[in-house]
Design an enzyme around this catalytic site. Structure first.
Site, PDB file in Angstrom:
ATOM      1  N   ARG A 168      -6.706   1.543  -1.010  1.00  0.00           N
ATOM      2  CA  ARG A 168      -5.267   1.728  -0.744  1.00  0.00           C
ATOM      3  C   ARG A 168      -4.981   3.155  -0.259  1.00  0.00           C
ATOM      4  O   ARG A 168      -4.001   3.780  -0.667  1.00  0.00           O
ATOM      5  CB  ARG A 168      -4.416   1.446  -1.996  1.00  0.00           C
ATOM      6  CG  ARG A 168      -4.497   0.043  -2.523  1.00  0.00           C
ATOM      7  CD  ARG A 168      -3.879  -0.951  -1.540  1.00  0.00           C
ATOM      8  NE  ARG A 168      -3.745  -2.257  -2.140  1.00  0.00           N
ATOM      9  CZ  ARG A 168      -4.709  -3.173  -2.190  1.00  0.00           C
ATOM     10  NH1 ARG A 168      -5.888  -2.915  -1.643  1.00  0.00           N
ATOM     11  NH2 ARG A 168      -4.500  -4.336  -2.746  1.00  0.00           N
ATOM     12  N   SER A 262       1.899  -5.148  -5.632  1.00  0.00           N
ATOM     13  CA  SER A 262       1.381  -4.387  -6.780  1.00  0.00           C
ATOM     14  C   SER A 262       2.084  -3.032  -6.810  1.00  0.00           C
ATOM     15  O   SER A 262       2.083  -2.318  -5.818  1.00  0.00           O
ATOM     16  CB  SER A 262      -0.118  -4.126  -6.639  1.00  0.00           C
ATOM     17  OG  SER A 262      -0.825  -5.324  -6.580  1.00  0.00           O
ATOM     18  N   GLU A 358       1.566   2.624  -6.190  1.00  0.00           N
ATOM     19  CA  GLU A 358       1.026   2.280  -4.869  1.00  0.00           C
ATOM     20  C   GLU A 358       2.054   2.522  -3.761  1.00  0.00           C
ATOM     21  O   GLU A 358       1.706   3.061  -2.709  1.00  0.00           O
ATOM     22  CB  GLU A 358       0.569   0.814  -4.897  1.00  0.00           C
ATOM     23  CG  GLU A 358      -0.435   0.481  -3.827  1.00  0.00           C
ATOM     24  CD  GLU A 358      -0.683  -1.024  -3.701  1.00  0.00           C
ATOM     25  OE1 GLU A 358      -1.585  -1.507  -4.381  1.00  0.00           O
ATOM     26  OE2 GLU A 358       0.006  -1.688  -2.914  1.00  0.00           O
TER      27      GLU A 358
HETATM   28  N1  EPU Z   1      -4.067  -9.843 -15.250  1.00  0.00           N
HETATM   29  C1  EPU Z   1      -3.537 -10.063 -16.509  1.00  0.00           C
HETATM   30  N2  EPU Z   1      -2.167 -10.022 -16.638  1.00  0.00           N
HETATM   31  C2  EPU Z   1      -1.344  -9.794 -15.608  1.00  0.00           C
HETATM   32  C3  EPU Z   1      -1.886  -9.559 -14.329  1.00  0.00           C
HETATM   33  C4  EPU Z   1      -3.266  -9.577 -14.180  1.00  0.00           C
HETATM   34  O1  EPU Z   1      -4.265 -10.285 -17.483  1.00  0.00           O
HETATM   35  O2  EPU Z   1      -0.131  -9.781 -15.814  1.00  0.00           O
HETATM   36  C5  EPU Z   1      -5.528  -9.922 -15.069  1.00  0.00           C
HETATM   37  C6  EPU Z   1      -5.871 -11.155 -14.223  1.00  0.00           C
HETATM   38  O3  EPU Z   1      -6.044 -12.292 -15.020  1.00  0.00           O
HETATM   39  C7  EPU Z   1      -7.151 -10.750 -13.546  1.00  0.00           C
HETATM   40  C8  EPU Z   1      -7.011  -9.245 -13.406  1.00  0.00           C
HETATM   41  O4  EPU Z   1      -5.982  -8.831 -14.298  1.00  0.00           O
HETATM   42  O5  EPU Z   1      -8.263 -11.024 -14.352  1.00  0.00           O
HETATM   43  C9  EPU Z   1      -6.694  -8.821 -11.986  1.00  0.00           C
HETATM   44  O6  EPU Z   1      -5.505  -9.500 -11.550  1.00  0.00           O
HETATM   45  P1  EPU Z   1      -5.359 -10.100 -10.064  1.00  0.00           P
HETATM   46  O7  EPU Z   1      -6.554 -10.925  -9.733  1.00  0.00           O
HETATM   47  O8  EPU Z   1      -4.023 -10.739  -9.994  1.00  0.00           O
HETATM   48  O9  EPU Z   1      -5.458  -8.864  -9.113  1.00  0.00           O
HETATM   49  P2  EPU Z   1      -4.843  -7.398  -9.223  1.00  0.00           P
HETATM   50  O10 EPU Z   1      -5.963  -6.461  -9.528  1.00  0.00           O
HETATM   51  O11 EPU Z   1      -3.677  -7.394 -10.151  1.00  0.00           O
HETATM   52  C10 EPU Z   1      -5.267  -6.776  -6.745  1.00  0.00           C
HETATM   53  C11 EPU Z   1      -4.481  -6.137  -5.634  1.00  0.00           C
HETATM   54  C12 EPU Z   1      -3.558  -7.167  -4.999  1.00  0.00           C
HETATM   55  C13 EPU Z   1      -4.415  -8.285  -4.429  1.00  0.00           C
HETATM   56  C14 EPU Z   1      -5.234  -8.894  -5.591  1.00  0.00           C
HETATM   57  C15 EPU Z   1      -6.225  -9.930  -5.121  1.00  0.00           C
HETATM   58  C16 EPU Z   1      -4.229  -3.801  -6.241  1.00  0.00           C
HETATM   59  C17 EPU Z   1      -3.321  -2.743  -6.764  1.00  0.00           C
HETATM   60  N3  EPU Z   1      -3.703  -5.023  -6.164  1.00  0.00           N
HETATM   61  O12 EPU Z   1      -4.328  -7.172  -7.744  1.00  0.00           O
HETATM   62  O13 EPU Z   1      -2.888  -6.534  -3.912  1.00  0.00           O
HETATM   63  O14 EPU Z   1      -3.634  -9.286  -3.824  1.00  0.00           O
HETATM   64  O15 EPU Z   1      -6.015  -7.870  -6.253  1.00  0.00           O
HETATM   65  O16 EPU Z   1      -7.258  -9.319  -4.446  1.00  0.00           O
HETATM   66  O17 EPU Z   1      -5.374  -3.521  -5.900  1.00  0.00           O
HETATM   67  C18 EPU Z   1      -0.942  -5.272  -3.418  1.00  0.00           C
HETATM   68  O18 EPU Z   1      -1.689  -4.310  -3.239  1.00  0.00           O
HETATM   69  O19 EPU Z   1       0.310  -5.203  -3.257  1.00  0.00           O
HETATM   70  C19 EPU Z   1      -1.510  -6.535  -3.867  1.00  0.00           C
HETATM   71  C20 EPU Z   1      -0.767  -7.599  -4.188  1.00  0.00           C
END
Ligand code: EPU
Length: 362
Positions: A168, A262, A358
Site C-alpha cells: 500500500r 480497509s 491507509e
Molecule cells: N478478520 C477477523 N475479524 C474481522 C476482519 C477480519 O477475524 O472483523 C480476520 C479474517 O477472518 C481473516 C483475517 O482477519 O482471517 C484477514 O481478513 P481479510 O481476509 O478480510 O483481509 P484483510 O487483511 O482484512 C486485506 C486488504 C483488503 C483486501 C483483502 C483481501 C489491507 C489493509 N486490506 O484485508 O484490501 O481486499 O486483504 O486480499 O491490506 C483495502 O485495502 O481497502 C482492502 C479492502
C-alpha cells in the site's frame, strides 16, 4: 489562444469521496484532458492555491473544507499500446474507473487483473497506494506510470522500479505527493496466464461456484460425470466472478454506506513480538513475510477489542469486517478520525501494535 479553464468555486465534494463527507472546495476543476494541467500552472491565482488531486475519492478522509484547488482527474481511454511474446501492454487513463478497466481487460481476453476486481476508485489512484487484494498487487503488473510534474512542468514516465512499490505504498505517497498528477498507467498483462488462487477464501468460493454449476445440470446427463476438474475450468472471468461475490458479501458498497475500504494497513511485527502475542492469543492471525517479520490481520485485532459493529457518533465499524470504518449518515471526517483514534489506542494497549491509517487524511 487557449479557452479558459472551467474552474468551479465553492464546490461540494460530497459526491466525490466514497466516505460521503460533506465538505466544500474553494476551487474545483474536472481535468478531462491532461493538457489542462500546464494551463493551471500558468494561471498565477490557481497555481498559488494548495492542491488536492482527486481520483475516485475512495481512499480519502476529508476533515475540513478544502481551502485550495481540487484537480479531479476525469480523462478517459483504454488502449492496447504494445505486445511482446510475454505481455500485452494496456494503457488506461487516470480518470477511468478501476473496475471498468478490469472488466475491459477480461472482455478483451487478457488475464492478470481479475484478483483486483471491484476495488473502488480510479486507475490513476491505483499506483499511489499500490492497491492489492487476494494475493495480487497492482504494482506487480504496472509497466509504467506517466505523470505531470507541477514543479518542472514536464510529463515524466516512471517505470515499475521508479515507482518504488511497497505494501500500500509508492513514491507517489512520498516525495512526489504534492507535485505529481498521474495522467495514465500502462499495465503489462501476461500472454500466458496463470491463476493466482493461493488465498483459501478464494479457493473455497471457486469450489462453491463449481458445485453450483454441477447441481444446476440435469441429473444423469453424460456431461455431468465427465466434467473436467475444477482447476481446468478456472478462467480469469471465473476468478473475477468469485472475487466480486466475496467482496460484495463482506465489504460495504460505498454507493450505499460511506467507507474507504480497509481503514488501517495490516501491521508488521518482529518474530519475537509475534511469539509473545501468540502465547497470550493462540488464535492470532498472522502471515510470515520474506524478511522474517509477520503481518498481522488488523481486522482480527480490532475485532478482538470488541469494536466490530460499534459506533461513535455517526462513525461506525462495519459489522462484517472490523477493518472497515463506515459513515452511518452525516459523519464528519473528524468523527471518523475520533473513532479511528479510539481503535488505535485500544489495539496499542492490548497488543502493543500501532495501526497506521491507509487513506489519505486531508
Ligand atoms: N478478520 C477477523 N475479524 C474481522 C476482519 C477480519 O477475524 O472483523 C480476520 C479474517 O477472518 C481473516 C483475517 O482477519 O482471517 C484477514 O481478513 P481479510 O481476509 O478480510 O483481509 P484483510 O487483511 O482484512 C486485506 C486488504 C483488503 C483486501 C483483502 C483481501 C489491507 C489493509 N486490506 O484485508 O484490501 O481486499 O486483504 O486480499 O491490506 C483495502 O485495502 O481497502 C482492502 C479492502
Amino acid at each position: 489562444m487557449q479557452s479558459p479553464l472551467p474552474v468551479e468555486h465553492d464546490f461540494s465534494l460530497l459526491k466525490f469521496n466514497t466516505f460521503g463527507i460533506d465538505v466544500v472546495a474553494k476551487a474545483y476543476l474536472s481535468v478531462t484532458d491532461p493538457a489542462m494541467l500546464p494551463q493551471v500552472r500558468l494561471d498565477s491565482r490557481l497555481a498559488a492555491l494548495p492542491r488536492l488531486i482527486l481520483g475516485g475519492g475512495s481512499n480519502l478522509v476529508l476533515t475540513r473544507d478544502f481551502p485550495g484547488l481540487v484537480l479531479h482527474m476525469t480523462n478517459k481511454g483504454i488502449d492496447v499500446v504494445g505486445r511482446t511474446g510475454h505481455t500485452v501492454s494496456v494503457r488506461a487513463a487516470a480518470g477511468e474507473p478501476w473496475h471498468g478497466l478490469v472488466q475491459w481487460t477480461l472482455a478483451h481476453g487478457f488475464g492478470g487483473l481479475e484478483n483486483l476486481s471491484l476495488i473502488p476508485g480510479s486507475v490513476g489512484a491505483s499506483p499511489i497506494q499500490n492497491i492489492g487484494a487476494y494475493g495480487v498487487e497492482a504494482g506487480s503488473l504496472i509497466e509504467s506510470v506517466r505523470y505531470y510534474d507541477f514543479d518542472t512542468d514536464a510529463v515524466i514516465t516512471l517505470d515499475r522500479a521508479g515507482c518504488r512499490f511497497g505494501y500500500r505504498d509508492s513514491v507517489f505517497k512520498h516525495h512526489l505527493r504534492q507535485r505529481a498528477v498521474i495522467i495514465d498507467v500502462t499495465f503489462g498483462l501476461p500472454v500466458v496466464w496463470q491463476a493466482q488462487v493461493q488465498y483459501a477464501e478464494l479457493q473455497q468460493e471457486l469450489r462453491k461456484m463449481q458445485q453450483d454449476i454441477q447441481q444446476d445440470m440435469p441429473q444423469n446427463t453424460p456431461q455431468k460425470s465427465s466434467l473436467p476438474p475444477a482447476s481446468a475450468t478456472i478462467t480469469p472471468a471465473r476468478i473475477s466472478e468469485a472475487i466480486v461475490a466475496i467482496r460484495s458479501r463482506k465489504l460495504p458498497d460505498p454507493a450505499r454506506i460511506g467507507n474507504a475500504g480497509s481503514f488501517f494497513k495490516n501491521p508488521l511485527v518482529s518474530a519475537a513480538h509475534r511469539q509473545r502475542l501468540l502465547a497470550q492469543w493462540p488464535g492470532l492471525i498472522c502471515f510470515a513475510q520474506a524478511d522474517g517479520s509477520y503481518k498481522l490481520a488488523a481486522g482480527w485485532l480490532i475485532d478482538q477489542c470488541g469494536w466490530k459493529g460499534q459506533s461513535m457518533g455517526a462513525a461506525g465499524v462495519y459489522d462484517k469486517q472490523a477493518l472497515v470504518l463506515i459513515n452511518r449518515g452525516h459523519a464528519t471526517g473528524t468523527d471518523i478520525l475520533r473513532l479511528a483514534n479510539a481503535i488505535q489506542e485500544d489495539v496499542a494497549r492490548r497488543f502493543g501494535v500501532t495501526l497506521e491509517p491507509e487513506p489519505i487524511i486531508v
